[in-house]
Design an enzyme around this catalytic site. Structure first.
Site, PDB file in Angstrom:
ATOM      1  CB  ILE A   1      -0.959  -0.022   1.210  1.00 44.99           C
ATOM      2  CG1 ILE A   1      -2.020  -1.105   1.025  1.00 44.99           C
ATOM      3  CG2 ILE A   1      -1.627   1.346   1.393  1.00 44.99           C
ATOM      4  CD1 ILE A   1      -2.936  -1.283   2.213  1.00 44.99           C
TER       5      ILE A   1
ATOM      6  CB  THR B   1      -0.250  -5.841  -0.787  1.00 45.28           C
ATOM      7  OG1 THR B   1      -0.637  -6.891   0.120  1.00 45.28           O
ATOM      8  CG2 THR B   1      -1.004  -4.564  -0.458  1.00 45.28           C
TER       9      THR B   1
ATOM     10  CE  LYS C   1      -3.761  -2.125  11.202  1.00 50.78           C
ATOM     11  NZ  LYS C   1      -2.755  -1.272  10.521  1.00 50.78           N
TER      12      LYS C   1
ATOM     13  CE1 TYR D   1      -3.791  -5.668  11.236  1.00 53.16           C
ATOM     14  CE2 TYR D   1      -6.075  -6.377  11.171  1.00 53.16           C
ATOM     15  CZ  TYR D   1      -4.999  -5.742  10.578  1.00 53.16           C
ATOM     16  OH  TYR D   1      -5.152  -5.165   9.340  1.00 53.16           O
TER      17      TYR D   1
ATOM     18  CG  ASP E   1      14.550   0.066  11.927  1.00 52.68           C
ATOM     19  OD1 ASP E   1      13.362   0.223  12.289  1.00 52.68           O
ATOM     20  OD2 ASP E   1      15.248  -0.905  12.284  1.00 52.68           O
TER      21      ASP E   1
END
Length: 266
Positions: free
Chosen positions: A15, A209, A178, A174, A70
């Site tokens: 993305i 992707t 988010k 996750y 990084d």
């Protein structure tokens, strides 16, 4: 037109690269950062380097500048910010997309990704937060003074609808990460509003992707979005004179595509 400068993090592939290329097609100068570089080598078996992405931006009509960075290291983030400030004196768009939370999944750990949280390695939580949410916060904090001086400007934090509501199929780490990204975008919006810097979270749909396409046999890709399609939405959003009316919100790519009449599938 005056030069418009964007910084897209985590943009060697996926993305992030799609957003960078779409901004290039719209004439932007785009700084591209990620850990995968030609000299430093890839961080994954998936293709893509910051140099490749920068070349794609330039081929699309913009100006691409790739820098290995990084985003777990604030000194490296600060160094890129200082280069942008020195070379351009402005930053109009920051796209927070760096995200190491998919590394184990991209390496093939499909069963692990879908396992209950007590069967997942604790390091998955650390990847989501130390190499995800924290990188978005730190990059935003370091860039905020330059964005404020460049207003109108915007921060777009790539999130996912797991932040808005939890579903049984979402992993615990996750889902929480988010939700944290969404709250980050909302909280930053309140403090940046007076300087006309918008802050929004962005919800792509299923995007084709390189990482996702590894698992195509497990997925229904009907209507799936392209990475550059998501980028076209970001370019339209950044050019919207009414963007400040959206600040603090989590925005769905499909809804924005309909509003801006943008194709997100091709």
């Amino acid at each position: 037109m005056a030069e418009r400068v964007a910084w897209v993090t985590g943009a060697s592939r996926g993305i992030g690269r799609g957003i960078a290329v779409a901004l290039g097609r719209a004439g932007w100068t785009v700084w591209i950062t990620a850990r995968s570089g030609g000299a430093s080598g890839p961080t994954s078996h998936l293709p893509g380097t910051v140099e490749d992405a920068a070349a794609a931006v330039s081929e699309a009509g913009g100006r691409g500048i790739g820098v290995v960075c990084d985003h777990r290291d604030e000194a490296q983030i600060q160094a890129v910010q200082q280069r942008i400030e020195t070379e351009h004196g402005a930053l109009h768009l920051l796209v927070n997309n760096a995200w190491a939370g998919y590394e184990r999944l991209n390496a093939g750990e499909w069963a692990e990704w879908n396992a209950p949280f007590w069967q997942q390695p604790l390091g998955l939580w650390d990847a989501m937060f130390a190499s995800g949410v924290r990188t978005h916060y730190v990059t935003s904090a370091i860039c905020a003074p330059l964005l404020r001086r460049s207003s109108p400007a915007a921060i777009v934090t790539v999130s996912m609808e797991a932040g808005a509501r939890h579903e049984p199929s979402y992993g615990v780490a996750y889902s929480v990460a988010k939700a944290a990204d969404d709250r980050l975008a909302e909280a930053m919006a309140g403090q940046l509003a007076a300087d006309r810097v918008a802050s929004v979270a962005l919800y792509p749909g299923l995007v084709r992707t390189e990482g996702v396409m590894q698992f195509a046999e497990h997925l229904d890709l009907t209507g799936a979005q392209s990475a550059e399609g998501v980028g076209r939405v970001v370019a339209a959003l950044a050019a919207d004179p009414g963007l400040m009316s959206l600040t603090g919100r989590a925005l769905v790519v499909a809804d924005l595509a309909s509003h801006y009449d943008v194709d997100v599938t091709g």
